[in-house]
Design a protein around this motif. Sequence first.
Motif, PDB file in Angstrom:
ATOM      1  N   GLY A 122      45.599  50.070  11.873  1.00 19.75           N
ATOM      2  CA  GLY A 122      44.552  49.057  11.932  1.00 19.75           C
ATOM      3  C   GLY A 122      44.786  47.860  11.039  1.00 19.75           C
ATOM      4  O   GLY A 122      44.163  46.801  11.229  1.00 19.75           O
ATOM      5  N   THR A 123      45.704  47.983  10.074  1.00 21.23           N
ATOM      6  CA  THR A 123      45.939  46.893   9.124  1.00 21.23           C
ATOM      7  C   THR A 123      46.357  45.619   9.839  1.00 21.23           C
ATOM      8  O   THR A 123      45.889  44.521   9.530  1.00 21.23           O
ATOM      9  CB  THR A 123      47.024  47.297   8.101  1.00 21.23           C
ATOM     10  OG1 THR A 123      46.601  48.467   7.419  1.00 21.23           O
ATOM     11  CG2 THR A 123      47.286  46.188   7.107  1.00 21.23           C
ATOM     12  N   TRP A 124      47.244  45.770  10.813  1.00 24.13           N
ATOM     13  CA  TRP A 124      47.751  44.601  11.528  1.00 24.13           C
ATOM     14  C   TRP A 124      46.623  43.914  12.308  1.00 24.13           C
ATOM     15  O   TRP A 124      46.487  42.688  12.251  1.00 24.13           O
ATOM     16  CB  TRP A 124      48.878  45.014  12.453  1.00 24.13           C
ATOM     17  CG  TRP A 124      49.271  43.943  13.428  1.00 24.13           C
ATOM     18  CD1 TRP A 124      49.079  43.925  14.765  1.00 24.13           C
ATOM     19  CD2 TRP A 124      49.908  42.697  13.121  1.00 24.13           C
ATOM     20  NE1 TRP A 124      49.549  42.769  15.324  1.00 24.13           N
ATOM     21  CE2 TRP A 124      50.057  41.997  14.336  1.00 24.13           C
ATOM     22  CE3 TRP A 124      50.342  42.099  11.944  1.00 24.13           C
ATOM     23  CZ2 TRP A 124      50.643  40.729  14.403  1.00 24.13           C
ATOM     24  CZ3 TRP A 124      50.925  40.834  12.006  1.00 24.13           C
ATOM     25  CH2 TRP A 124      51.071  40.176  13.224  1.00 24.13           C
ATOM     26  N   LEU A 125      45.812  44.692  13.018  1.00 27.06           N
ATOM     27  CA  LEU A 125      44.737  44.089  13.804  1.00 27.06           C
ATOM     28  C   LEU A 125      43.693  43.426  12.906  1.00 27.06           C
ATOM     29  O   LEU A 125      43.165  42.363  13.236  1.00 27.06           O
ATOM     30  CB  LEU A 125      44.080  45.134  14.705  1.00 27.06           C
ATOM     31  CG  LEU A 125      44.800  45.437  16.029  1.00 27.06           C
ATOM     32  CD1 LEU A 125      44.054  46.502  16.802  1.00 27.06           C
ATOM     33  CD2 LEU A 125      44.948  44.183  16.872  1.00 27.06           C
ATOM     34  N   ASP A 126      43.401  44.055  11.774  1.00 29.66           N
ATOM     35  CA  ASP A 126      42.465  43.441  10.830  1.00 29.66           C
ATOM     36  C   ASP A 126      42.996  42.100  10.342  1.00 29.66           C
ATOM     37  O   ASP A 126      42.275  41.094  10.295  1.00 29.66           O
ATOM     38  CB  ASP A 126      42.230  44.362   9.625  1.00 29.66           C
ATOM     39  CG  ASP A 126      41.426  45.596   9.992  1.00 29.66           C
ATOM     40  OD1 ASP A 126      40.772  45.583  11.050  1.00 29.66           O
ATOM     41  OD2 ASP A 126      41.475  46.570   9.220  1.00 29.66           O
ATOM     42  N   LEU A 169      40.226  42.073  20.141  1.00 25.21           N
ATOM     43  CA  LEU A 169      40.917  42.616  18.967  1.00 25.21           C
ATOM     44  C   LEU A 169      39.981  43.534  18.182  1.00 25.21           C
ATOM     45  O   LEU A 169      40.389  44.620  17.741  1.00 25.21           O
ATOM     46  CB  LEU A 169      41.402  41.471  18.078  1.00 25.21           C
ATOM     47  CG  LEU A 169      42.425  40.510  18.699  1.00 25.21           C
ATOM     48  CD1 LEU A 169      42.689  39.340  17.757  1.00 25.21           C
ATOM     49  CD2 LEU A 169      43.724  41.249  19.003  1.00 25.21           C
ATOM     50  N   ARG A 170      38.734  43.094  18.034  1.00 29.85           N
ATOM     51  CA  ARG A 170      37.763  43.942  17.326  1.00 29.85           C
ATOM     52  C   ARG A 170      37.480  45.217  18.102  1.00 29.85           C
ATOM     53  O   ARG A 170      37.327  46.301  17.520  1.00 29.85           O
ATOM     54  CB  ARG A 170      36.475  43.151  17.106  1.00 29.85           C
ATOM     55  CG  ARG A 170      36.638  41.974  16.152  1.00 29.85           C
ATOM     56  CD  ARG A 170      35.338  41.231  15.925  1.00 29.85           C
ATOM     57  NE  ARG A 170      35.487  40.145  14.963  1.00 29.85           N
ATOM     58  CZ  ARG A 170      35.140  38.889  15.186  1.00 29.85           C
ATOM     59  NH1 ARG A 170      34.591  38.548  16.361  1.00 29.85           N
ATOM     60  NH2 ARG A 170      35.291  37.962  14.254  1.00 29.85           N
ATOM     61  N   ALA A 171      37.444  45.097  19.433  1.00 28.33           N
ATOM     62  CA  ALA A 171      37.196  46.282  20.261  1.00 28.33           C
ATOM     63  C   ALA A 171      38.347  47.268  20.163  1.00 28.33           C
ATOM     64  O   ALA A 171      38.143  48.490  20.099  1.00 28.33           O
ATOM     65  CB  ALA A 171      36.973  45.863  21.717  1.00 28.33           C
ATOM     66  N   ALA A 172      39.576  46.751  20.149  1.00 30.87           N
ATOM     67  CA  ALA A 172      40.747  47.628  20.029  1.00 30.87           C
ATOM     68  C   ALA A 172      40.733  48.341  18.681  1.00 30.87           C
ATOM     69  O   ALA A 172      41.075  49.524  18.585  1.00 30.87           O
ATOM     70  CB  ALA A 172      42.031  46.817  20.190  1.00 30.87           C
ATOM     71  N   ARG A 173      40.319  47.631  17.660  1.00 33.01           N
ATOM     72  CA  ARG A 173      40.263  48.214  16.312  1.00 33.01           C
ATOM     73  C   ARG A 173      39.220  49.320  16.262  1.00 33.01           C
ATOM     74  O   ARG A 173      39.495  50.435  15.785  1.00 33.01           O
ATOM     75  CB  ARG A 173      39.916  47.122  15.302  1.00 33.01           C
ATOM     76  CG  ARG A 173      39.781  47.619  13.858  1.00 33.01           C
ATOM     77  CD  ARG A 173      41.146  47.996  13.314  1.00 33.01           C
ATOM     78  NE  ARG A 173      41.112  48.267  11.884  1.00 33.01           N
ATOM     79  CZ  ARG A 173      40.964  49.472  11.353  1.00 33.01           C
ATOM     80  NH1 ARG A 173      40.780  50.527  12.126  1.00 33.01           N
ATOM     81  NH2 ARG A 173      40.992  49.629  10.042  1.00 33.01           N
ATOM     82  N   SER A 174      38.022  49.048  16.755  1.00 30.59           N
ATOM     83  CA  SER A 174      36.938  50.029  16.669  1.00 30.59           C
ATOM     84  C   SER A 174      37.133  51.171  17.654  1.00 30.59           C
ATOM     85  O   SER A 174      36.691  52.292  17.415  1.00 30.59           O
ATOM     86  CB  SER A 174      35.590  49.349  16.923  1.00 30.59           C
ATOM     87  OG  SER A 174      35.555  48.784  18.216  1.00 30.59           O
TER      88      SER A 174
END
Length: 353
Positions: A121-125, A144-149
């Motif tokens: 998740g570091t990269w997406l954040d 991007l937020r949806a992929a992270r969550s």
Amino acid sequence: MAQVTHGTGTQVADHGGGVHSIRVPIPDNPLGHTLVHLVDTDRGPVLIDTGWDDPASWDTLVAGLSTLGTAVTDIHGVVITHHHPDHHGLSGQVREASGAWIAMHEADTAIVRRTRESEPGTWLDYLTRKLAAVGAPDDHLAPLRAARSGGRLRTLPGLRAALPDREIVPGELLDLAGRRLRAVWTPGHTPGHVCLHLEERHPAGLKGNGRLFSGDHLLPGISPHIGLYEDPDDTAVTDPLGDYLASLERIGRLGVAEVLPAHQHAFTDAGGRVRELLDHHEERLTGLLALLATPLTPWQLAERMEWNRPWEQIPHGSRSIAVSEAESHLRRLVKLGRAEAVPGGPPVTYIAV
């Protein structure tokens, strides 16, 4: 150059002098394939790049090697021009099958190590924060937020890329028995991109100083992507476009007879192609200055830049890449004193000076 089509559709080219190439497909990518080069040495065959980590790509690589009378288990070493997954993706599988060593420039090895050690998740954040700061709209940030969550992270390419065993040292000959292959550091496309200069007489007698395995640095009909060097922990202000332009001039001075790139096809007149790319980027910088007559965010600048298709037709992921390219050009203009950031923000805006 002789070309053979294998029964499975694999295309293998003989470039002479113990050098061949295999067209290894890149899934769902307009580039189509990576040209993986095979170089004969006195200790066994060595690959330059390996292709994308995908079952069909692996099968194509194995079939191509078989066409050349080589098994993947025979591979002695793997030399990587840069860390991107269409070049480094299958390296670990080749090493597992053959015991081959893998060599890469230390700057790209550091990226591989950081990617392996980071939480997915570091990269997406980081990407989400960065895109918001340069003016990306909410409808671009939402996926991007949806992929992270949603935890859709393990499928990102390069998360488990192989760590190299050896370091490619710029200016030095690689340890390839019976061959003279010298590393030329060409940062720009990535911080640790290298071209590989085969300092041997051209097998067809073409005039010039040997041949060059150019990776993505010098391609016959494509201007390589030059974005920012992405490191969430590095606060240094880099200048990838400046690095790339200086690297181009370095390659132009080699005077090679032929270029063997990782995409498209082999070509001559490296010096002419270098001049075309230098002119292209100078024209682009001049065009961006005209756009920056009024303050623009990097996102707004990317929307107005010329791409290979209208902005509305550029897919989500490619828009993030396009914005990174806009930022690299902005960095260059700021360094040259031709543009500056406007106080205020976020998002940050820039204007020509």
